[in-house]
Enzyme design. Structure first.
Site, PDB file in Angstrom:
ATOM      1  N   LYS A   1      -9.542  -1.174 -60.990  1.00  0.00           N
ATOM      2  CA  LYS A   1      -8.589  -1.247 -59.951  1.00  0.00           C
ATOM      3  C   LYS A   1      -8.667  -2.416 -59.353  1.00  0.00           C
ATOM      4  O   LYS A   1      -9.790  -2.647 -58.160  1.00  0.00           O
ATOM      5  CB  LYS A   1      -8.771  -0.053 -58.963  1.00  0.00           C
ATOM      6  CG  LYS A   1      -7.235   0.055 -58.179  1.00  0.00           C
ATOM      7  CD  LYS A   1      -6.896  -1.006 -57.198  1.00  0.00           C
ATOM      8  CE  LYS A   1      -7.810  -1.353 -56.046  1.00  0.00           C
ATOM      9  NZ  LYS A   1      -7.129  -2.273 -55.200  1.00  0.00           N
TER      10      LYS A   1
ATOM     11  N   GLU B   1      -5.344  -6.123 -55.023  1.00  0.00           N
ATOM     12  CA  GLU B   1      -3.832  -6.382 -55.210  1.00  0.00           C
ATOM     13  C   GLU B   1      -3.271  -7.908 -54.699  1.00  0.00           C
ATOM     14  O   GLU B   1      -2.224  -8.084 -54.856  1.00  0.00           O
ATOM     15  CB  GLU B   1      -3.033  -5.153 -54.191  1.00  0.00           C
ATOM     16  CG  GLU B   1      -3.466  -5.309 -52.702  1.00  0.00           C
ATOM     17  CD  GLU B   1      -4.749  -4.761 -52.185  1.00  0.00           C
ATOM     18  OE1 GLU B   1      -4.826  -4.553 -51.232  1.00  0.00           O
ATOM     19  OE2 GLU B   1      -5.723  -4.509 -53.106  1.00  0.00           O
ATOM     20  N   ARG B   2      -4.273  -8.640 -54.135  1.00  0.00           N
ATOM     21  CA  ARG B   2      -3.820 -10.079 -53.775  1.00  0.00           C
ATOM     22  C   ARG B   2      -3.870 -10.985 -54.694  1.00  0.00           C
ATOM     23  O   ARG B   2      -3.264 -11.862 -54.759  1.00  0.00           O
ATOM     24  CB  ARG B   2      -5.171 -10.234 -52.673  1.00  0.00           C
ATOM     25  CG  ARG B   2      -5.015  -9.341 -51.232  1.00  0.00           C
ATOM     26  CD  ARG B   2      -6.098  -9.849 -50.406  1.00  0.00           C
ATOM     27  NE  ARG B   2      -6.517  -8.954 -49.384  1.00  0.00           N
ATOM     28  CZ  ARG B   2      -7.248  -9.002 -48.485  1.00  0.00           C
ATOM     29  NH1 ARG B   2      -8.384 -10.026 -48.618  1.00  0.00           N
ATOM     30  NH2 ARG B   2      -7.316  -8.348 -47.688  1.00  0.00           N
TER      31      ARG B   2
ATOM     32  N   CYS C   1     -19.733 -13.204 -51.145  1.00  0.00           N
ATOM     33  CA  CYS C   1     -20.872 -11.978 -50.701  1.00  0.00           C
ATOM     34  C   CYS C   1     -22.089 -13.105 -50.450  1.00  0.00           C
ATOM     35  O   CYS C   1     -23.021 -12.332 -49.899  1.00  0.00           O
ATOM     36  CB  CYS C   1     -20.841 -10.877 -51.230  1.00  0.00           C
ATOM     37  SG  CYS C   1     -21.373 -11.168 -53.065  1.00  0.00           S
TER      38      CYS C   1
ATOM     39  N   GLU D   1     -20.038 -10.410 -40.643  1.00  0.00           N
ATOM     40  CA  GLU D   1     -19.736 -11.180 -41.788  1.00  0.00           C
ATOM     41  C   GLU D   1     -18.444 -11.777 -41.481  1.00  0.00           C
ATOM     42  O   GLU D   1     -17.240 -11.298 -41.423  1.00  0.00           O
ATOM     43  CB  GLU D   1     -19.608 -10.251 -43.105  1.00  0.00           C
ATOM     44  CG  GLU D   1     -19.650 -11.024 -44.361  1.00  0.00           C
ATOM     45  CD  GLU D   1     -19.536 -10.231 -45.494  1.00  0.00           C
ATOM     46  OE1 GLU D   1     -19.781 -10.559 -46.519  1.00  0.00           O
ATOM     47  OE2 GLU D   1     -19.036  -8.941 -45.275  1.00  0.00           O
TER      48      GLU D   1
END
Length: 452
Positions: free
Chosen positions: A172, A175-176, A280, A381
């Site tokens: 999965k 979706e971007r 990250c 963050e």
């Protein structure tokens, strides 16, 4: 353009009428629509993976490895195409996109040697007349939930190893930016991977929840924000699954007074502003120790001001846009908070605009000095092109900042002192530590991961 899912080797259209928009972040225009899978379509993907599992698990490891060899060759042959899909939907420069795909290919390359790693163990005579041996067998159907910032690399850090070990997989992706994961699935199919072994479903929380609660899914791997990582870990483990959930980061780079400041400056430019800070492993805090602060700021400021901002189609661009309007607004709001809370904004990139790309999600680099640990720009963050310089009186104070921070993905120290480097690597409670290396991401045959 309308995207699709990839289930049991076939392109599958939306079944429930739910879609999300995919944007070109350089222009702000909608580039396509991606279908959002509901529980029924996720269930179809899981069923396809479950059906393919027995035969694939029984396939000799060397044959599975040969699929990975062919997959690696296909990715390399299609590198330019894949990089363009990443850049067009994420916004990062083509050079950055190619580099991220290469890091993914390194894991595929590692998976090519999986037969050696799948050997079990044997001990003769653990007891009188008794021998003992162990076997490595597939876990079952695995799922990967991956972030927008590395639509090629992070999926390839998950599914090639799982599949080479004899598992089947449901991915999965974000979706971007769905194009690259879907293309990778097609290339793996072309490499000879049987239908159903790798499936791709697009969607939002509804699709994620379906994967986390489906009893046929045995293991889940996730990369994303800390709140969602906590949710994924808690939900998956509550449903009896193996769970790996990698969350947020706030990576510090300690610059000692004896450091090579030109080297440290170069390192900070790439580590803080590469990929617009949407990594990250980005360095978002520079801890300047003692006398290092003033000369470091003096070297950084003109470099940040001179960053070449542009779309990926501009070969001279050093930094592209952020991924969405919401991401841009959030980063700007955090910069606003830094100013309001008393940090000194040395370079302000909030007003960056590009002729012809006025609706794009562009932002220049921001550089803060005299940031304090209680400020929001230090605690959160940011995930944008913002570097905060915190001043520390001495080495112990700098190390204390690193140790007490709730995040623990990566850290680095720049110094010429071997004793300081050794002490820092030993005492920093961080998963990955670099010595004169700003982003200590290990190669595929060493483990990646953080603490805390």
């Amino acid at each position: 353009m309308t995207f699709h899912h990839f289930i049991d080797g076939q392109a599958v259209s939306a079944a429930n009428g739910r879609f999300g928009d995919v944007y070109n972040p350089a222009t702000g225009e909608i580039a396509g629509q991606v279908p959002f899978a509901g529980p029924e379509q996720v269930g179809q993907a899981v069923a396809a993976a479950e059906a393919a599992l027995p035969k694939w698990a029984a396939t000799p490891p060397i044959q599975r490895a040969r699929v990975m060899f062919r997959f690696k060759a296909l990715i390399e042959a299609h590198m330019d195409e894949l990089a363009e899909t990443v850049s067009a939907e994420h916004g990062k420069t083509l050079e950055d996109a190619r580099g991220s795909i290469t890091r993914g290919v390194e894991v595929v390359e590692f998976a090519c040697g999986i037969p050696h790693l799948l050997k079990g163990e044997f001990t003769e005579a653990v007891g009188t007349g008794v021998d003992s041996y162990s076997m490595r067998q597939p876990v079952g159907v695995c799922a990967g939930i991956t972030p927008f910032n590395f639509p090629a690399m992070v999926p390839m850090w998950m599914f090639p190893i799982a599949i080479a070990c004899g598992n089947t997989f449901v991915l999965k992706p974000s979706e971007r930016d769905p194009s690259c994961p879907l293309r990778l699935a097609r290339l793996l199919q072309e490499a000879g991977c049987p239908d159903g072994v790798l499936n791709v479903v697009n969607g939002d929380k509804e699709a994620v929840d379906a994967l986390l609660t489906d009893p046929r899914v045995a293991a889940v791997s996730f990369v994303g924000s800390t709140p969602i990582a906590e949710y994924v870990y808690a939900t998956a483990s509550a449903h009896g699954k193996r769970a790996q959930a990698l969350g947020g980061a706030k990576n510090h780079m300690v610059v000692m007074p004896d450091a090579d400041l030109d080297q440290a400056t170069d390192a900070l430019m790439g580590a803080a502003y590469g990929s617009a800070g949407e990594r990250c492993m980005a360095v978002s805090v520079a801890v300047a120790v003692g006398d290092a602060a003033e000369p470091l700021i003096k070297k950084l400021a003109p470099r940040v001001q001179g960053l070449k901002i542009g779309p990926y189609t501009d070969s001279a661009a050093e930094m592209g846009p952020l991924v969405t309007r919401q991401a841009l607004d959030r980063v700007k709001a955090l910069v606003d908070s830094g100013v309001e809370q008393g940090a000194e904004l040395i370079v302000d990139g909030r007003g960056e605009t590009l002729q012809g790309y006025e609706n794009g999600y562009f932002m220049g680099g921001c550089l803060f000095d005299k940031v304090e640990p209680e400020m929001e720009i230090y605690k959160q963050e940011i995930f944008g092109p913002v570097l905060s310089v915190v001043r520390a009186a001495d080495y112990d104070s700098a190390l204390d900042l690193v140790v007490k921070n709730p995040y623990g993905n990566g850290t680095a120290i720049f110094t010429r002192d071997g004793d300081a480097a050794r002490d820092f690597a030993s005492r920093a409670n961080i998963g990955m530590v670099g010595v004169n290396v700003p982003i200590p991401v290990p190669v595929a045959y060493h483990s990646f991961g953080g603490w805390k």
